[in-house]
Design a protein around this motif. Structure first.
Motif, PDB file in Angstrom:
ATOM      1  N   GLY A 105       0.719  -1.238   0.065  1.00 36.72           N
ATOM      2  CA  GLY A 105       0.073  -0.255   0.059  1.00 36.72           C
ATOM      3  C   GLY A 105       0.845   1.413  -0.017  1.00 36.72           C
ATOM      4  O   GLY A 105       0.650   2.104  -0.592  1.00 36.72           O
ATOM      5  N   ARG A 108       2.802   1.550  -3.606  1.00 32.30           N
ATOM      6  CA  ARG A 108       1.741   1.385  -4.456  1.00 32.30           C
ATOM      7  C   ARG A 108       2.281   0.337  -5.447  1.00 32.30           C
ATOM      8  O   ARG A 108       2.408   0.726  -6.721  1.00 32.30           O
ATOM      9  CB  ARG A 108       1.668   2.871  -5.017  1.00 32.30           C
ATOM     10  N   LYS A 110       2.124  -4.188  -6.399  1.00 29.30           N
ATOM     11  CA  LYS A 110       1.215  -5.413  -6.025  1.00 29.30           C
ATOM     12  C   LYS A 110       2.228  -6.742  -6.365  1.00 29.30           C
ATOM     13  O   LYS A 110       2.746  -6.780  -7.207  1.00 29.30           O
ATOM     14  CB  LYS A 110       0.073  -5.427  -7.183  1.00 29.30           C
ATOM     15  N   LYS A 159       9.215  -1.480  -8.534  1.00 25.51           N
ATOM     16  CA  LYS A 159       8.809  -0.213  -9.202  1.00 25.51           C
ATOM     17  C   LYS A 159      10.292   0.168 -10.250  1.00 25.51           C
ATOM     18  O   LYS A 159      10.209   0.895 -11.286  1.00 25.51           O
ATOM     19  CB  LYS A 159       8.819   0.612  -8.069  1.00 25.51           C
TER      20      LYS A 159
END
Length: 194
Positions: A105, A108, A110, A159
């Motif tokens: 969370g 951001r 998954k 990321k």
């Protein structure tokens, strides 16, 4: 040839000596874990005492954690180590799932699949294209902030590929003490192997 090897050793004698001494220090520091009743085990910053119960003829070994005690029931002492590893893997799975959910969370990202691994050469890994994160079960012996650092590190790879400035900046945002964590793993990581 032996002549080349001798020349190398003479020219790099100081480095050879320092490296040999460092390896001796690291081996001496490595923990010789006992698996007998009364032995102590570190788990996520806490300590648990091992109680071993022997039941001759027992086919399936089991463990039960009650308070600060891990009770292991086995046919003989040869099976204790494997049961303790199973206990660590279970504790690791629960903690990793909880903390990965927390950091997903915040970052951001998954995670499609979380794997508790037995890797021998790395604390964690990330397959960015599959959203797969692997974390080593031995981390469950480390304090929680160290485990969280490794989790942040691996999730950041979802990321950012590689270890560039953007990557370390992202890690630092969620784990400001990441340099101390990396140092802790360098200095204490070998003791997590038994």
């Amino acid at each position: 040839s032996s002549r080349v090897a001798e020349r190398f050793v003479r020219e790099h004698a100081e480095w050879v000596q320092e490296t040999a001494e460092k390896q001796i220090r690291e081996r001496a520091k490595a923990r010789q874990q006992s698996f007998e009743s009364g032995a102590m085990f570190s788990v996520l910053g806490d300590v648990r005492q091992l109680i071993v119960k022997l039941e001759s003829g027992r086919v399936r070994s089991r463990f039960k954690e009650v308070g600060d005690v891990v009770e292991v029931v086995v046919a003989n002492y040869d099976g204790v180590r494997d049961v303790i590893e199973r206990w660590y893997r279970e504790r690791a799975q629960r903690y990793f799932e909880q903390r990965v959910a927390h950091y997903e969370g915040l970052l951001r990202v998954k995670v499609e699949k979380l794997v508790v691994s037995g890797a021998r050469t790395q604390w964690g890994s990330c397959m960015r294209n599959k959203g797969r994160v692997s974390l080593q079960w031995r981390l469950a012996q480390a304090p929680q902030y160290i485990v969280d650092h490794v989790i942040v590190h691996e999730l950041m790879h979802l990321k950012v590929s590689g270890h560039n400035k953007q990557f370390w900046s992202g890690v630092q945002e969620f784990c400001p003490e990441y340099n101390q964590c990396r140092k802790w793993l360098r200095e204490n990581g070998k003791a997590l192997y038994w």
